[in-house]
Design an enzyme around this catalytic site. Structure first.
Site, PDB file in Angstrom:
ATOM      1  N   HIS B   6       5.994   4.464   3.633  1.00  0.00           N
ATOM      2  CA  HIS B   6       5.925   3.790   2.355  1.00  0.00           C
ATOM      3  C   HIS B   6       4.885   4.303   1.754  1.00  0.00           C
ATOM      4  O   HIS B   6       3.179   4.907   1.438  1.00  0.00           O
ATOM      5  CB  HIS B   6       4.582   2.959   2.438  1.00  0.00           C
ATOM      6  CG  HIS B   6       4.697   2.003   1.668  1.00  0.00           C
ATOM      7  ND1 HIS B   6       3.682   0.302   1.388  1.00  0.00           N
ATOM      8  CD2 HIS B   6       4.648   1.581  -0.175  1.00  0.00           C
ATOM      9  CE1 HIS B   6       4.022   0.084   0.076  1.00  0.00           C
ATOM     10  NE2 HIS B   6       4.085   0.703  -0.149  1.00  0.00           N
ATOM     11  N   HIS B   8       5.786   6.433  -2.812  1.00  0.00           N
ATOM     12  CA  HIS B   8       6.734   6.592  -4.071  1.00  0.00           C
ATOM     13  C   HIS B   8       6.812   7.693  -4.726  1.00  0.00           C
ATOM     14  O   HIS B   8       6.183   8.720  -4.389  1.00  0.00           O
ATOM     15  CB  HIS B   8       6.474   5.386  -4.854  1.00  0.00           C
ATOM     16  CG  HIS B   8       5.462   4.250  -4.521  1.00  0.00           C
ATOM     17  ND1 HIS B   8       7.456   3.618  -3.907  1.00  0.00           N
ATOM     18  CD2 HIS B   8       4.418   3.704  -3.727  1.00  0.00           C
ATOM     19  CE1 HIS B   8       6.207   2.068  -3.331  1.00  0.00           C
ATOM     20  NE2 HIS B   8       5.683   2.281  -3.151  1.00  0.00           N
ATOM     21  N   ARG B  65       8.611   3.704  -8.223  1.00  0.00           N
ATOM     22  CA  ARG B  65       7.227   4.027  -8.225  1.00  0.00           C
ATOM     23  C   ARG B  65       7.321   1.675  -8.045  1.00  0.00           C
ATOM     24  O   ARG B  65       7.812   1.455  -9.628  1.00  0.00           O
ATOM     25  CB  ARG B  65       6.237   4.029  -8.912  1.00  0.00           C
ATOM     26  CG  ARG B  65       4.943   3.614  -9.767  1.00  0.00           C
ATOM     27  CD  ARG B  65       4.354   4.665  -8.670  1.00  0.00           C
ATOM     28  NE  ARG B  65       3.950   5.538  -8.265  1.00  0.00           N
ATOM     29  CZ  ARG B  65       3.648   6.497  -6.457  1.00  0.00           C
ATOM     30  NH1 ARG B  65       2.293   5.307  -6.189  1.00  0.00           N
ATOM     31  NH2 ARG B  65       3.551   7.709  -6.399  1.00  0.00           N
ATOM     32  N   HIS B 173       8.796  -5.237  -1.197  1.00  0.00           N
ATOM     33  CA  HIS B 173       7.235  -4.745  -2.426  1.00  0.00           C
ATOM     34  C   HIS B 173       8.009  -4.922  -3.932  1.00  0.00           C
ATOM     35  O   HIS B 173       9.130  -5.460  -4.323  1.00  0.00           O
ATOM     36  CB  HIS B 173       7.894  -3.274  -2.120  1.00  0.00           C
ATOM     37  CG  HIS B 173       6.538  -2.648  -3.073  1.00  0.00           C
ATOM     38  ND1 HIS B 173       5.807  -2.858  -3.702  1.00  0.00           N
ATOM     39  CD2 HIS B 173       5.644  -1.733  -2.052  1.00  0.00           C
ATOM     40  CE1 HIS B 173       4.729  -2.192  -3.563  1.00  0.00           C
ATOM     41  NE2 HIS B 173       4.555  -1.156  -3.056  1.00  0.00           N
ATOM     42  N   HIS B 217       2.534  -3.448   2.224  1.00  0.00           N
ATOM     43  CA  HIS B 217      -0.020  -4.233   2.003  1.00  0.00           C
ATOM     44  C   HIS B 217       0.169  -4.985   3.834  1.00  0.00           C
ATOM     45  O   HIS B 217      -0.502  -6.203   3.018  1.00  0.00           O
ATOM     46  CB  HIS B 217       0.310  -4.802   1.190  1.00  0.00           C
ATOM     47  CG  HIS B 217       0.475  -3.720   0.427  1.00  0.00           C
ATOM     48  ND1 HIS B 217       1.660  -3.971  -1.030  1.00  0.00           N
ATOM     49  CD2 HIS B 217       0.524  -2.668   0.069  1.00  0.00           C
ATOM     50  CE1 HIS B 217       2.128  -3.164  -1.654  1.00  0.00           C
ATOM     51  NE2 HIS B 217       1.209  -1.803  -0.985  1.00  0.00           N
ATOM     52  N   GLU B 277       1.244   4.417   0.882  1.00  0.00           N
ATOM     53  CA  GLU B 277       1.718   4.657  -0.655  1.00  0.00           C
ATOM     54  C   GLU B 277       0.855   6.573  -1.078  1.00  0.00           C
ATOM     55  O   GLU B 277       0.702   5.918  -2.299  1.00  0.00           O
ATOM     56  CB  GLU B 277       0.695   3.498  -0.749  1.00  0.00           C
ATOM     57  CG  GLU B 277       1.446   2.899  -2.010  1.00  0.00           C
ATOM     58  CD  GLU B 277       0.627   1.244  -2.651  1.00  0.00           C
ATOM     59  OE1 GLU B 277       1.198   0.183  -1.896  1.00  0.00           O
ATOM     60  OE2 GLU B 277      -0.687   1.509  -2.588  1.00  0.00           O
TER      61      GLU B 277
END
Lengths: 325, 325
Positions: B6, B8, B65, B173, B217, B277
């Site tokens: 995960h 971006h 993103r 997401h 998440h 992330e």
């Protein structure tokens, strides 16, 4: 001593019949259906009381069954008549079983109407019926259109003023949801998550320092995502998120042991109140324990990390202090 | 070995300039802005790579993103041009740092338009750019009006067919959110919660047994409310909820230690993939640990209850198997 701050009224069939008729004829014509007899109320309470006694609960605070509050059903007088009726049933039940039950008012919130429409009923419940709290639905639209402003918005201030004046705590608890993506039980969790963040990002606690708020279902998603909001608060130059969270209280209405452990460790026992929603979603036997999911006392008693003081806080002290039970 | 599923893309300023112009002129007139030079992409990647190296991450999967995906911005060609551009940047970054990065496609989802509009770009990303996964937003309306049907609905089937045909996993997401009640970061959590329940209540996994879904998440709110959904499943005569949850995978992108502990205990290591992330919301120093919140490896390594096999599952084995990294 066990005080369960999160319970709902059990209703005899005639209440559901009345509700179905109200929705069907949209309260036109409307005539007062009267109230069920004490015998009928007592009968409907029987199973409820047996469950609480078996669980060892001494006092339960009861409000309307949230999924049946109908805040989005048009026209407004449907919800007006219905909530008033249910609050009367709650009062009747409390009068019949004064040791066991205390009343928590439902509010006749209506879609995106200002909550000033609730002040009269709230005042009636507290002053005339002796209720000690109220339930607030952050999404009276019930998913049926753009939501009203978040609980941090001045939209809610007239209601907060009345709540503070009457000095009763608020239980955040949404109602049903028309979105096919969200059952009411999931909607509860999502709306609580939104409510927590919206309140904490707002000026509400500066403007109403005596406002007492309890968030149902152990705070929705937020205690599980503390790290995310801790980081967010630091990034945005806010007060540490753990300190912000201390403005709120949380009930224990969460049916897994790992989650309650997390809740207590993360927000601390001074912020937690025993609540089970019994009888409700959790009143079904957990094959893993052979007890119902909502029988939370043994779960909480099993935690070694809680001190006797922590347990007292959770089981009754915080409730006594907040609700003056 | 650490695979972070995960991440971006980090973009040079000219990408944001292009985005701002696209939104402002609504892609009319539109001319291809070209792509930043390799030097500019490498420059923008520098801090990103340094963070990953410091954290000990060997490979990171990168997608657009999410808060900047613009799925609700009208007209459709804005998102069409933008997503294609960002996917190209991802491909460029992967080409420049082939050891470190793998591409995960953004999709040009547009409001309530059928996701058939995404098939061509997904195919381009996988077949031409060598991407190994895609990101799916369950709310391309971004809160701006009634949501599209839940992920369990046949609305999504043309996309699932293509995804299964291309054999790439999907990372659930969401993107931004226009509701003043919900920051994008909160919206992520809520949309993941809705996605989990909607998928599990549907026939999707019967109809697409090879569909591989990872929920960002750490599954939104659901692992924290397992008891509620366990009870609900029993009440409704469904398969045990814990078994249902095994159809999904979950990343570790949750920045509190108590929560990750709960996740692993509740869903088990075979369902969990390391994801941070990084750099993102969690790239800020936690005063409690003096490390950034998204530095999750030491957190996971600190758990005594995980076996070496559990750790391997989480850190790389599940990712290798699912994504064929």
């Amino acid at each position: 001593m066990i005080i369960d701050i999160h319970g709902h009224v059990s209703m005899p069939d005639e209440a559901w019949v009345y509700q179905a008729n109200l929705v069907s004829n949209r309260a036109r014509p409307w005539k007062d259906p009267g109230r069920p007899s004490d015998e009928r109320i007592a009968e409907a309470a029987k199973g409820h009381i047996a469950l609480l006694q078996k669980a060892g609960t001494d006092i339960q605070l009861i409000s309307p069954r949230p999924f049946a509050m109908m805040h989005s059903i048009r026209p407004e007088k449907v919800v007006h008549h219905w909530i008033r009726y249910v609050n009367d049933l709650i009062a009747q039940k409390c009068r019949l079983f004064p040791e066991m039950f205390r009343g928590v008012a439902g509010l006749p919130q209506f879609r995106d109407t200002s909550p000033t429409n609730c002040l009269e009923e709230l005042e009636r419940c507290v002053k005339e019926l002796g209720f000690i709290g109220c339930v607030l639905n952050p999404d009276p639209m019930e998913g049926d259109g753009p939501p009203v402003p978040g609980l941090g918005d001045e939209f809610w201030y007239p209601l907060y003023e009345k709540i503070v004046e009457l000095d009763v705590p608020v239980l955040i608890h949404s109602a049903s949801c028309v979105s096919p993506r969200e059952s009411y039980t999931l909607h509860f969790i999502l709306e609580e998550s939104i409510a927590v963040i919206d309140l904490l990002e707002s000026r509400v606690f500066e403007d109403f320092p005596n406002l007492k708020i309890v968030v149902s279902h152990s705070g929705g998603a937020i205690p599980y995502h503390m790290g995310r909001f801790r980081a967010w608060a630091i990034r945005n130059g806010e007060q540490p998120f753990d300190e912000q969270m201390r403005r709120l209280h949380f009930d224990t209405c969460n049916y897994s042991s790992e989650a309650l452990e997390l809740l207590f460790k993360v927000v601390g026992s001074p912020s937690c109140l025993f609540g089970t929603e019994m009888p409700g979603t959790g009143t079904v036997v957990d094959p893993g324990t052979a007890r119902t999911f909502d029988d939370l006392r043994p779960v909480i008693e099993s935690y070694d990390f809680l001190t006797p003081e922590d347990r007292d806080n959770i089981f009754f002290k915080n409730a006594q202090e907040l609700y003056r039970v």
